[in-house]
Design an enzyme around this catalytic site. Structure first.
Site, short mmCIF file in Angstrom:
data_model
loop_
_atom_site.label_atom_id
_atom_site.label_comp_id
_atom_site.label_asym_id
_atom_site.label_seq_id
_atom_site.Cartn_x
_atom_site.Cartn_y
_atom_site.Cartn_z
N TYR A 1 -1.88 -0.08 10.07
CA TYR A 1 -1.86 -0.32 8.80
C TYR A 1 -0.54 0.00 7.98
O TYR A 1 0.32 -0.69 7.39
CB TYR A 1 -3.10 0.22 8.04
N SER B 1 0.95 -1.09 -0.13
CA SER B 1 0.11 -0.25 0.02
C SER B 1 0.67 1.13 0.12
O SER B 1 1.98 1.22 0.44
CB SER B 1 -1.06 -0.22 1.28
#
Length: 251
Positions: A164, A151
């Protein structure tokens, strides 16, 4: 006899294991690899969703997938699966680690310990356990490929995505270390940053966003197929899907 690759089936005869295969990018990846000729070993928590994927793969290719329903955070289950796949196939040519967890969108100081642990277990620890169990299977291939979905938060700062971000940054660094460790073997490691996509995980993190403005997960399939090919060397740097798509359209 193992099928030979062709221009329309570049992964013919290859065995591909895909995590998070029941929905989103994982599901689209499994379908793309199957259509490119690979035998799919699909992993996800939901048996019913895996069976729906299997039906679609059968309809498109005439071949059944191997379904492996389990929780990617269960390290012992990963070990058992690695042993079972060795007994059945003696190798795995491609691993696509797509399973992920965004976690609660909240300040770091407000995150519950159990939520933090769940994100780290899903995104980081599972990657280590897959490496540990699947390296022998990938080394048994003539051109093993481990492809992980990362990501943009791994390199850019997005407030309220602390767990995250940490999990994806840690995952990328661990994979780069491993890539150097296996550089003298035919095994190669690739990292893909898909960017914003029309997935349930994205919708959960950004509920006010219009999903129709985002690329469909099916669009990333050709990139994953390219990275999985035995006759191509994947780049060492993280592959940004938007950059890859722009370069492809320019040609």
């Amino acid at each position: 006899m193992t099928a030979s690759p062709s221009s329309d089936k570049p992964l013919a005869g290859r065995i591909a294991f895909v995590t998070g295969a029941s929905r989103g990018i994982g599901r689209s990846t499994a379908l793309a690899l199957a259509n490119a000729g690979a035998h799919i070993i699909a992993a996800a928590r939901t048996q019913g969703a895996l069976e729906e994927l299997d039906d679609e793969i059968k309809a498109a290719t005439g071949e059944a997938a191997t379904l492996t329903p389990f929780d990617i955070t269960d390290g012992d289950a990963i070990d058992r699966l690695g042993g079972a796949l060795w007994e059945r196939f003696k190798r795995v040519d491609v691993v696509v680690h797509s399973a992920g967890r965004a976690g609660t969108v909240t300040p770091v100081s407000h995150m519950a310990p159990k939520d933090f642990d769940a994100v780290i277990a899903t995104n980081l620890t599972s990657t280590y356990r897959l490496i540990r169990s699947f390296e022998p299977l990938l080394r048994a291939s003539d051109a093993g490929r481990f492809i992980a979905l990362s990501s943009g938060v791994a390199v850019k700062t997005y407030p309220f995505f602390g767990a995250y971000s940490a999990s994806k940054a840690g995952m990328e660094q661990m994979l780069r270390c491993w890539a150097v460790e296996v550089d003298t073997t035919p095994l190669r490691v690739a990292i893909v940053s898909p960017g914003p996509m029309r997935t349930a995980m994205r919708a959960g993190a950004f509920p006010g966003e219009d999903p129709m403005t985002l690329p469909h997960p099916d669009e990333i399939g050709p990139l994953i197929v390219d990275l999985a090919r035995a006759d191509r060397e994947p780049p060492k740097e993280t592959v940004n899907f938007a950059d890859w798509k722009a370069a492809r359209e320019a040609h």
